[in-house]
Design a protein around this motif. Structure first.
Motif, PDB file in Angstrom:
ATOM      1  N   UNK A 111      -5.615   2.826  -3.294  1.00  0.00           N
ATOM      2  CA  UNK A 111      -6.364   3.696  -2.390  1.00  0.00           C
ATOM      3  C   UNK A 111      -7.830   3.795  -2.802  1.00  0.00           C
ATOM      4  N   UNK A 112      -8.097   3.844  -4.100  1.00  0.00           N
ATOM      5  CA  UNK A 112      -9.488   3.912  -4.562  1.00  0.00           C
ATOM      6  C   UNK A 112     -10.259   2.634  -4.227  1.00  0.00           C
ATOM      7  N   UNK A 113      -9.615   1.488  -4.356  1.00  0.00           N
ATOM      8  CA  UNK A 113     -10.268   0.226  -3.995  1.00  0.00           C
ATOM      9  C   UNK A 113     -10.538   0.184  -2.497  1.00  0.00           C
ATOM     10  N   UNK A 114      -9.559   0.610  -1.698  1.00  0.00           N
ATOM     11  CA  UNK A 114      -9.766   0.644  -0.246  1.00  0.00           C
ATOM     12  C   UNK A 114     -10.902   1.596   0.099  1.00  0.00           C
ATOM     13  N   UNK A 115     -10.937   2.766  -0.551  1.00  0.00           N
ATOM     14  CA  UNK A 115     -11.986   3.744  -0.300  1.00  0.00           C
ATOM     15  C   UNK A 115     -13.359   3.177  -0.662  1.00  0.00           C
ATOM     16  N   UNK A 118     -11.811   6.734   5.805  1.00  0.00           N
ATOM     17  CA  UNK A 118     -10.992   6.623   7.011  1.00  0.00           C
ATOM     18  C   UNK A 118      -9.935   5.525   6.855  1.00  0.00           C
ATOM     19  N   UNK A 119     -10.299   4.433   6.224  1.00  0.00           N
ATOM     20  CA  UNK A 119      -9.335   3.352   5.991  1.00  0.00           C
ATOM     21  C   UNK A 119      -8.207   3.813   5.066  1.00  0.00           C
ATOM     22  N   UNK A 120      -8.529   4.675   4.097  1.00  0.00           N
ATOM     23  CA  UNK A 120      -7.498   5.220   3.208  1.00  0.00           C
ATOM     24  C   UNK A 120      -6.550   6.111   4.005  1.00  0.00           C
ATOM     25  N   UNK A 121      -7.105   6.951   4.882  1.00  0.00           N
ATOM     26  CA  UNK A 121      -6.264   7.815   5.710  1.00  0.00           C
ATOM     27  C   UNK A 121      -5.340   6.998   6.619  1.00  0.00           C
ATOM     28  N   UNK A 122      -5.889   5.963   7.218  1.00  0.00           N
ATOM     29  CA  UNK A 122      -5.078   5.111   8.105  1.00  0.00           C
ATOM     30  C   UNK A 122      -4.002   4.393   7.297  1.00  0.00           C
ATOM     31  N   UNK A 123      -4.355   3.880   6.135  1.00  0.00           N
ATOM     32  CA  UNK A 123      -3.380   3.200   5.287  1.00  0.00           C
ATOM     33  C   UNK A 123      -2.271   4.144   4.851  1.00  0.00           C
ATOM     34  N   UNK A 124      -2.635   5.354   4.459  1.00  0.00           N
ATOM     35  CA  UNK A 124      -1.637   6.351   4.076  1.00  0.00           C
ATOM     36  C   UNK A 124      -0.724   6.707   5.228  1.00  0.00           C
ATOM     37  N   UNK A 125      -1.286   6.854   6.422  1.00  0.00           N
ATOM     38  CA  UNK A 125      -0.482   7.164   7.602  1.00  0.00           C
ATOM     39  C   UNK A 125       0.495   6.044   7.916  1.00  0.00           C
ATOM     40  N   UNK A 126       0.016   4.805   7.852  1.00  0.00           N
ATOM     41  CA  UNK A 126       0.876   3.646   8.125  1.00  0.00           C
ATOM     42  C   UNK A 126       1.991   3.554   7.078  1.00  0.00           C
ATOM     43  N   UNK A 127       1.657   3.764   5.808  1.00  0.00           N
ATOM     44  CA  UNK A 127       2.681   3.739   4.762  1.00  0.00           C
ATOM     45  C   UNK A 127       3.720   4.832   4.975  1.00  0.00           C
TER      46      UNK A 127
END
Length: 65
Positions: free
Chosen positions: A28-32, A38-47
Motif C-alpha cells: 500500500x505504501x508503494x502504491x501510495x 486514491x489508488x490505495x483506497x481503490x485497491x483496498x476496496x477491490x481486495x
C-alpha cells in the motif's frame, strides 16, 4: 520411517497473518508513493470485495451480489 512417532506440526497461523499484514502495508505504501492515496483506497476496496467473494464461495453461496 515410522509414522507413529511424528510430532504435531507447529502452528504458524499468527506469524503468517502478521507477515501478510506487513506485506500488505508496504505494498500500500508503494502504491501510495507512486499512484496516490486514491489508488490505495481503490485497491483496498477491490481486495475487500475479492475476500468477501472468496468467503461467500467457500461457504457455498453462489448467489453473490
Amino acid at each position: 520411517m515410522r509414522r507413529g512417532n511424528l510430532k504435531a506440526a507447529p502452528n504458524y497461523t499468527n506469524a503468517a497473518l502478521v507477515m501478510g499484514a506487513v506485506n500488505l502495508l508496504w505494498v500500500f505504501m508503494v502504491i501510495w508513493a507512486t499512484l496516490g492515496f486514491l489508488a490505495v483506497l481503490v485497491t483496498g476496496f477491490v481486495l475487500d470485495k475479492l475476500i468477501q467473494w472468496c468467503a461467500r464461495r467457500r461457504a457455498g453461496d453462489t448467489a453473490g451480489g
